[in-house]
Scaffold this motif. Sequence first.
Motif, PDB file in Angstrom:
ATOM      1  N   ALA A  32      -4.839   4.201   2.588  1.00 43.93           N
ATOM      2  CA  ALA A  32      -4.071   3.920   1.714  1.00 43.93           C
ATOM      3  C   ALA A  32      -4.375   3.106   0.635  1.00 43.93           C
ATOM      4  CB  ALA A  32      -2.722   3.001   2.405  1.00 43.93           C
ATOM      5  N   ARG A  33      -3.699   3.217  -0.645  1.00 46.91           N
ATOM      6  CA  ARG A  33      -4.186   2.519  -1.636  1.00 46.91           C
ATOM      7  C   ARG A  33      -3.136   1.394  -2.307  1.00 46.91           C
ATOM      8  NH1 ARG A  33      -5.878   7.182  -5.343  1.00 46.91           N
ATOM      9  NH2 ARG A  33      -7.756   7.042  -3.891  1.00 46.91           N
ATOM     10  N   ALA A  34      -3.690   0.440  -2.775  1.00 43.64           N
ATOM     11  CA  ALA A  34      -2.765  -0.720  -3.308  1.00 43.64           C
ATOM     12  C   ALA A  34      -2.026  -0.118  -4.375  1.00 43.64           C
ATOM     13  CB  ALA A  34      -3.418  -1.902  -3.600  1.00 43.64           C
TER      14      ALA A  34
ATOM     15  N   ARG B 289      -3.052  10.276   7.287  1.00 42.63           N
ATOM     16  CA  ARG B 289      -3.277   9.516   8.193  1.00 42.63           C
ATOM     17  C   ARG B 289      -4.880   9.698   8.504  1.00 42.63           C
ATOM     18  NH1 ARG B 289      -0.037   8.599  12.579  1.00 42.63           N
ATOM     19  NH2 ARG B 289       2.283   8.896  12.077  1.00 42.63           N
ATOM     20  N   LEU B 290      -5.354   8.519   9.093  1.00 43.78           N
ATOM     21  CA  LEU B 290      -6.841   8.534   9.728  1.00 43.78           C
ATOM     22  C   LEU B 290      -7.039   9.476  10.887  1.00 43.78           C
ATOM     23  CD1 LEU B 290      -9.836   7.486   9.150  1.00 43.78           C
ATOM     24  CD2 LEU B 290      -9.103   5.537  10.434  1.00 43.78           C
ATOM     25  N   ASP B 291      -6.256   9.378  11.865  1.00 40.20           N
ATOM     26  CA  ASP B 291      -6.349   9.927  12.920  1.00 40.20           C
ATOM     27  C   ASP B 291      -5.416  11.238  13.202  1.00 40.20           C
ATOM     28  OD1 ASP B 291      -7.819   7.585  14.753  1.00 40.20           O
ATOM     29  OD2 ASP B 291      -6.145   6.509  13.627  1.00 40.20           O
ATOM     30  N   PRO B 292      -6.149  12.067  13.965  1.00 34.90           N
ATOM     31  CA  PRO B 292      -5.329  13.683  14.037  1.00 34.90           C
ATOM     32  C   PRO B 292      -4.262  13.246  15.176  1.00 34.90           C
ATOM     33  CG  PRO B 292      -7.418  13.766  15.244  1.00 34.90           C
ATOM     34  CD  PRO B 292      -7.510  12.422  14.572  1.00 34.90           C
TER      35      PRO B 292
ATOM     36  N   ASP C 174      -1.675  -1.372  -7.194  1.00 33.29           N
ATOM     37  CA  ASP C 174      -2.138  -1.496  -8.695  1.00 33.29           C
ATOM     38  C   ASP C 174      -3.342  -0.627  -8.645  1.00 33.29           C
ATOM     39  OD1 ASP C 174      -4.081  -2.886  -7.082  1.00 33.29           O
ATOM     40  OD2 ASP C 174      -3.833  -4.781  -7.550  1.00 33.29           O
ATOM     41  N   GLY C 175      -3.793   0.151  -7.787  1.00 34.02           N
ATOM     42  CA  GLY C 175      -4.652   0.961  -7.556  1.00 34.02           C
ATOM     43  C   GLY C 175      -6.136   0.296  -7.635  1.00 34.02           C
ATOM     44  N   ASP C 176      -6.184  -0.771  -7.298  1.00 35.94           N
ATOM     45  CA  ASP C 176      -7.729  -1.503  -7.050  1.00 35.94           C
ATOM     46  C   ASP C 176      -8.203  -1.617  -6.180  1.00 35.94           C
ATOM     47  OD1 ASP C 176      -6.122  -3.259  -5.964  1.00 35.94           O
ATOM     48  OD2 ASP C 176      -7.000  -5.106  -6.979  1.00 35.94           O
ATOM     49  N   ARG C 177      -7.556  -1.063  -4.975  1.00 34.58           N
ATOM     50  CA  ARG C 177      -8.470  -0.901  -3.916  1.00 34.58           C
ATOM     51  C   ARG C 177      -7.957  -0.158  -2.702  1.00 34.58           C
ATOM     52  NH1 ARG C 177      -4.844  -5.186  -3.785  1.00 34.58           N
ATOM     53  NH2 ARG C 177      -3.896  -5.698  -2.003  1.00 34.58           N
ATOM     54  N   THR C 178      -8.772   0.549  -1.953  1.00 36.17           N
ATOM     55  CA  THR C 178      -8.249   1.444  -1.044  1.00 36.17           C
ATOM     56  C   THR C 178      -8.728   0.764   0.423  1.00 36.17           C
ATOM     57  OG1 THR C 178      -8.547   3.349  -2.445  1.00 36.17           O
ATOM     58  CG2 THR C 178      -8.548   3.739   0.050  1.00 36.17           C
ATOM     59  N   SER C 179      -7.844   0.917   1.343  1.00 36.00           N
ATOM     60  CA  SER C 179      -8.000   0.181   2.663  1.00 36.00           C
ATOM     61  C   SER C 179      -7.549   1.137   3.717  1.00 36.00           C
ATOM     62  CB  SER C 179      -7.232  -1.187   2.723  1.00 36.00           C
ATOM     63  OG  SER C 179      -7.492  -2.007   1.863  1.00 36.00           O
TER      64      SER C 179
ATOM     65  N   TYR D 249       0.863  -1.279  -0.067  1.00 33.66           N
ATOM     66  CA  TYR D 249       0.012  -0.063  -0.094  1.00 33.66           C
ATOM     67  C   TYR D 249       0.862   1.245  -0.080  1.00 33.66           C
ATOM     68  CZ  TYR D 249      -4.176  -2.618   0.958  1.00 33.66           C
ATOM     69  OH  TYR D 249      -5.267  -3.658   0.979  1.00 33.66           O
ATOM     70  N   THR D 250       0.359   2.310  -0.574  1.00 34.93           N
ATOM     71  CA  THR D 250       1.036   3.515  -0.636  1.00 34.93           C
ATOM     72  C   THR D 250       0.074   4.385   0.014  1.00 34.93           C
ATOM     73  OG1 THR D 250       1.925   3.296  -2.919  1.00 34.93           O
ATOM     74  CG2 THR D 250       1.642   5.581  -2.040  1.00 34.93           C
TER      75      THR D 250
END
Length: 298
Positions: A38-40, A20-23, A42-47, A15-16
């Motif tokens: 973050a995004r994989a 950040r999710l949290d302050p 290959d760009g096919d999923r965000t997690s 993942y790239t």
Amino acid sequence: MQQPRRTSARQIGPYTVITRLDPTGPGTMPVPEQRFIARAADGDRTSVVSVPLDGVDPARFLVEAQAARCHLGPWFAPVTEYAEPGVLAWCARPYVPAVPLPTALAVHGGPFTGDTLRALGVCLAETLVTAHASGLTYAGVSPAAVLLAGDGPQLTCFGAVRAAAEDGQPRSGLPGLEPGSLAPEQATGGRPRPPGDVYALGAVLAYAATGHTVPDREELPSLLRSLVPACLARDPTARPRAIDVLQALAPSTSGTAPSPTVIDPGSREFPLPGRVIAALARQSAEILAADLPLPLGS
């Protein structure tokens, strides 16, 4: 086990990192793990990708990540990917636009009330009922563990208390563990058990209703004035069960079992305040528009 070094500040496993999710910074609520959107490659999923805090044993973190692949209902965010042993420890959950409960209260401008508060309690209690009926202790409920999405809460940070320290070792004062959400028996090193989850649930409901986890009884709305102090009893045997909390927040008509949850998963009818809905829309737009650099080695 020593934590391996990350090869790039913006790469976690495949993942790239987008953001950040949290302050962070003074006055922010402790979070049991570092969380990123973050995004994989290959760009096919965000997690939502999590890594352990400094000082947390990565092997314990991965054990809890693997256990969090379970299904505990619609209000639980299960782990879908995790690192192999020997590399930087991380785990991933599917991304939906969501903000942590402390961020939601800050955006809203104060505590929740009425339908929002009741619905939040019902969803979280229902998740714990499912966990306890499956023989699991969640051991990670806290305000920061609750993410609020458009269709309801997502409970994360499964096993954070167990990951923070082995049973028998004091956990009071450890990074990432919010002291008001940590049951006394867990703080002194006791094995996490379901009554500790109920204690943490009481602290989360108190936080959502007042802005802090250790309120005076008079601060609480009538809905929670008896329930929260019972959940926060120092004696674990004096606390209600998760099913009792669910019954108190979503009474049955028969008197024998709780009504079905008042929220229909996927219906987009969870009663979120308008400012929180607007924050979710902004986050969604920013993540969709994120232009990421190619990962190292590409």
